[in-house]
Design a protein around this motif. Structure first.
Motif, PDB file in Angstrom:
ATOM      1  N   ASP A  44       0.885  -1.167   0.000  1.00 54.65           N
ATOM      2  CA  ASP A  44       0.000   0.000   0.000  1.00 54.65           C
ATOM      3  C   ASP A  44       0.920   1.214   0.000  1.00 54.65           C
ATOM      4  OD1 ASP A  44      -1.908   1.942   0.289  1.00 54.65           O
ATOM      5  OD2 ASP A  44      -2.776   1.139   2.121  1.00 54.65           O
ATOM      6  N   GLN A  45       1.274   1.650  -1.186  1.00 57.78           N
ATOM      7  CA  GLN A  45       2.359   2.606  -1.364  1.00 57.78           C
ATOM      8  C   GLN A  45       1.873   4.036  -1.495  1.00 57.78           C
ATOM      9  OE1 GLN A  45       4.743  -0.905  -3.670  1.00 57.78           O
ATOM     10  NE2 GLN A  45       3.624   0.577  -4.840  1.00 57.78           N
ATOM     11  N   GLU A  46       2.696   4.956  -1.035  1.00 56.14           N
ATOM     12  CA  GLU A  46       2.405   6.392  -1.083  1.00 56.14           C
ATOM     13  C   GLU A  46       2.517   6.957  -2.501  1.00 56.14           C
ATOM     14  OE1 GLU A  46       1.408   8.391   1.477  1.00 56.14           O
ATOM     15  OE2 GLU A  46       1.303   6.577   2.702  1.00 56.14           O
ATOM     16  N   GLN A  47       3.340   6.325  -3.327  1.00 57.45           N
ATOM     17  CA  GLN A  47       3.573   6.820  -4.695  1.00 57.45           C
ATOM     18  C   GLN A  47       2.956   5.884  -5.719  1.00 57.45           C
ATOM     19  OE1 GLN A  47       7.955   7.030  -4.391  1.00 57.45           O
ATOM     20  NE2 GLN A  47       7.712   9.182  -4.921  1.00 57.45           N
ATOM     21  N   ASP A  48       2.739   6.407  -6.930  1.00 56.01           N
ATOM     22  CA  ASP A  48       2.371   5.554  -8.055  1.00 56.01           C
ATOM     23  C   ASP A  48       3.572   4.669  -8.365  1.00 56.01           C
ATOM     24  OD1 ASP A  48      -0.067   6.855  -8.266  1.00 56.01           O
ATOM     25  OD2 ASP A  48       0.501   8.054  -9.996  1.00 56.01           O
ATOM     26  N   GLU A  49       3.299   3.495  -8.947  1.00 58.52           N
ATOM     27  CA  GLU A  49       4.364   2.577  -9.341  1.00 58.52           C
ATOM     28  C   GLU A  49       4.103   2.106 -10.770  1.00 58.52           C
ATOM     29  OE1 GLU A  49       6.234  -1.817  -8.196  1.00 58.52           O
ATOM     30  OE2 GLU A  49       4.539  -1.024  -7.060  1.00 58.52           O
ATOM     31  N   TRP A  50       5.118   2.270 -11.617  1.00 65.36           N
ATOM     32  CA  TRP A  50       5.079   1.678 -12.952  1.00 65.36           C
ATOM     33  C   TRP A  50       6.049   0.523 -12.914  1.00 65.36           C
ATOM     34  CZ3 TRP A  50       8.794   0.961 -16.811  1.00 65.36           C
ATOM     35  CH2 TRP A  50       8.289   0.564 -18.054  1.00 65.36           C
ATOM     36  N   VAL A  51       5.589  -0.664 -13.307  1.00 64.74           N
ATOM     37  CA  VAL A  51       6.420  -1.856 -13.243  1.00 64.74           C
ATOM     38  C   VAL A  51       6.402  -2.562 -14.592  1.00 64.74           C
ATOM     39  CG1 VAL A  51       4.567  -3.312 -12.333  1.00 64.74           C
ATOM     40  CG2 VAL A  51       6.931  -3.916 -11.869  1.00 64.74           C
ATOM     41  N   VAL A  52       7.553  -3.116 -14.975  1.00 69.63           N
ATOM     42  CA  VAL A  52       7.668  -3.886 -16.209  1.00 69.63           C
ATOM     43  C   VAL A  52       8.458  -5.162 -15.905  1.00 69.63           C
ATOM     44  CG1 VAL A  52       9.759  -2.631 -16.970  1.00 69.63           C
ATOM     45  CG2 VAL A  52       8.350  -3.826 -18.662  1.00 69.63           C
ATOM     46  N   VAL A  53       8.031  -6.269 -16.490  1.00 71.00           N
ATOM     47  CA  VAL A  53       8.771  -7.527 -16.388  1.00 71.00           C
ATOM     48  C   VAL A  53       9.684  -7.618 -17.604  1.00 71.00           C
ATOM     49  CG1 VAL A  53       8.571 -10.049 -16.457  1.00 71.00           C
ATOM     50  CG2 VAL A  53       7.029  -8.724 -15.015  1.00 71.00           C
ATOM     51  N   LEU A  54      10.979  -7.794 -17.347  1.00 68.36           N
ATOM     52  CA  LEU A  54      11.956  -7.916 -18.422  1.00 68.36           C
ATOM     53  C   LEU A  54      12.270  -9.367 -18.753  1.00 68.36           C
ATOM     54  CD1 LEU A  54      14.498  -5.171 -17.291  1.00 68.36           C
ATOM     55  CD2 LEU A  54      12.576  -4.949 -18.884  1.00 68.36           C
ATOM     56  N   LYS A  55      12.196 -10.236 -17.744  1.00 70.41           N
ATOM     57  CA  LYS A  55      12.536 -11.649 -17.907  1.00 70.41           C
ATOM     58  C   LYS A  55      11.737 -12.436 -16.889  1.00 70.41           C
ATOM     59  CE  LYS A  55      16.429 -14.793 -17.579  1.00 70.41           C
ATOM     60  NZ  LYS A  55      17.822 -14.961 -17.223  1.00 70.41           N
ATOM     61  N   GLY A  56      11.316 -13.656 -17.255  1.00 72.04           N
ATOM     62  CA  GLY A  56      10.528 -14.472 -16.345  1.00 72.04           C
ATOM     63  C   GLY A  56       9.054 -14.120 -16.443  1.00 72.04           C
ATOM     64  N   GLU A  57       8.293 -14.515 -15.446  1.00 75.03           N
ATOM     65  CA  GLU A  57       6.862 -14.237 -15.413  1.00 75.03           C
ATOM     66  C   GLU A  57       6.446 -13.977 -13.970  1.00 75.03           C
ATOM     67  OE1 GLU A  57       4.336 -17.078 -17.372  1.00 75.03           O
ATOM     68  OE2 GLU A  57       5.802 -17.408 -18.952  1.00 75.03           O
ATOM     69  N   ALA A  58       5.325 -13.279 -13.820  1.00 74.94           N
ATOM     70  CA  ALA A  58       4.808 -12.974 -12.487  1.00 74.94           C
ATOM     71  C   ALA A  58       3.297 -12.829 -12.538  1.00 74.94           C
ATOM     72  CB  ALA A  58       5.435 -11.676 -11.972  1.00 74.94           C
ATOM     73  N   ILE A  78       0.423   1.107 -11.361  1.00 74.69           N
ATOM     74  CA  ILE A  78      -0.321   0.836 -10.135  1.00 74.69           C
ATOM     75  C   ILE A  78      -0.456   2.162  -9.386  1.00 74.69           C
ATOM     76  CG2 ILE A  78      -0.406  -0.481  -7.991  1.00 74.69           C
ATOM     77  CD1 ILE A  78       1.581  -2.469  -9.359  1.00 74.69           C
ATOM     78  N   PRO A  79      -1.667   2.702  -9.319  1.00 79.15           N
ATOM     79  CA  PRO A  79      -1.845   3.980  -8.617  1.00 79.15           C
ATOM     80  C   PRO A  79      -1.488   3.868  -7.135  1.00 79.15           C
ATOM     81  CG  PRO A  79      -3.791   3.423  -9.917  1.00 79.15           C
ATOM     82  CD  PRO A  79      -2.916   2.206  -9.893  1.00 79.15           C
ATOM     83  N   ILE A 100       9.372   1.709 -11.126  1.00 83.50           N
ATOM     84  CA  ILE A 100       9.610   3.146 -11.005  1.00 83.50           C
ATOM     85  C   ILE A 100       8.504   3.717 -10.130  1.00 83.50           C
ATOM     86  CG2 ILE A 100       9.839   5.343 -12.226  1.00 83.50           C
ATOM     87  CD1 ILE A 100      10.724   3.706 -14.690  1.00 83.50           C
ATOM     88  N   PHE A 101       8.915   4.337  -9.032  1.00 78.79           N
ATOM     89  CA  PHE A 101       7.989   4.957  -8.083  1.00 78.79           C
ATOM     90  C   PHE A 101       8.075   6.465  -8.256  1.00 78.79           C
ATOM     91  CE2 PHE A 101       9.417   0.947  -6.437  1.00 78.79           C
ATOM     92  CZ  PHE A 101       8.271   0.355  -5.952  1.00 78.79           C
ATOM     93  N   PHE A 102       6.916   7.138  -8.326  1.00 84.05           N
ATOM     94  CA  PHE A 102       6.928   8.576  -8.605  1.00 84.05           C
ATOM     95  C   PHE A 102       5.653   9.217  -8.083  1.00 84.05           C
ATOM     96  CE2 PHE A 102       5.350   6.114 -12.128  1.00 84.05           C
ATOM     97  CZ  PHE A 102       4.147   6.729 -12.443  1.00 84.05           C
ATOM     98  N   ALA A 103       5.695  10.543  -7.952  1.00 86.97           N
ATOM     99  CA  ALA A 103       4.508  11.302  -7.563  1.00 86.97           C
ATOM    100  C   ALA A 103       3.478  11.173  -8.670  1.00 86.97           C
ATOM    101  CB  ALA A 103       4.870  12.753  -7.325  1.00 86.97           C
ATOM    102  N   GLN A 104       2.234  11.360  -8.334  1.00 87.54           N
ATOM    103  CA  GLN A 104       1.122  11.163  -9.276  1.00 87.54           C
ATOM    104  C   GLN A 104       1.394  11.808 -10.625  1.00 87.54           C
ATOM    105  OE1 GLN A 104      -2.692  12.351  -7.811  1.00 87.54           O
ATOM    106  NE2 GLN A 104      -3.756  11.155  -9.322  1.00 87.54           N
ATOM    107  N   LEU A 105       1.097  11.054 -11.675  1.00 84.78           N
ATOM    108  CA  LEU A 105       1.331  11.479 -13.050  1.00 84.78           C
ATOM    109  C   LEU A 105       0.067  11.187 -13.850  1.00 84.78           C
ATOM    110  CD1 LEU A 105       3.720  12.309 -15.035  1.00 84.78           C
ATOM    111  CD2 LEU A 105       3.911   9.874 -15.491  1.00 84.78           C
TER     112      LEU A 105
END
Length: 108
Positions: A44-58, A78-79, A100-105
Motif C-alpha cells: 500500500d504505497q504512497e507513490q504511483d508505481e510503474w512496473v515492467v517484467v523484463l525476464k521471467g513471469e509474475a 499501479i496507482p 519506477i515509483f513517482f509522484a502522481q502522473l
C-alpha cells in the motif's frame, strides 16, 4: 551497468536494488526467484508505481480480486494506495523487474 548482469538464480528473499533516485522518483531492479508476498500482507504505497517484467513471469493480485499475469514486456501502472501483492513468480528462472515509483502522473 547491464540489467541482466549478476542476476542470481537462488535467493532467500527478493533482491531489490535502487538504480537511481531523486526527490520524487525511485527506480529499482527487482529479482524474484519463485518469491511471493506473504498472503497476509499487501503493498500500500504512497507513490504511483510503474512496473515492467523484463525476464521471467509474475502474477500480481489486487485486493479487489483482480489477478494480472505479466510476461516479458508487460507493464502496468499501479496507482498510489492500490493494494496489491506478488502472487507468483517463476521458480525455475529469475524474474527481473524494473519498478519506477513517482509522484502522481497523468496517464496517457
Amino acid at each position: 551497468m547491464n540489467l541482466f548482469e549478476d542476476v542470481p538464480t537462488q535467493l532467500p528473499s527478493e533482491l531489490i536494488e535502487v538504480l537511481a533516485e531523486g526527490e520524487s522518483v525511485r527506480i529499482e531492479r527487482i529479482v524474484s526467484t519463485g518469491h511471493t508476498t506473504d498472503p497476509d500482507n499487501w503493498y500500500d504505497q504512497e507513490q504511483d508505481e510503474w512496473v515492467v517484467v523484463l525476464k521471467g513471469e509474475a502474477k500480481l493480485r489486487f485486493d479487489d480480486g483482480e489477478l494480472v499475469t505479466m510476461t516479458p514486456g508487460d507493464h502496468l501502472l499501479i496507482p498510489a494506495h492500490r493494494r496489491h501483492r506478488v502472487e507468483w513468480t517463476t521458480p525455475d528462472e529469475p524474474t527481473v523487474w524494473i519498478a519506477i515509483f513517482f509522484a502522481q502522473l497523468r496517464q496517457r
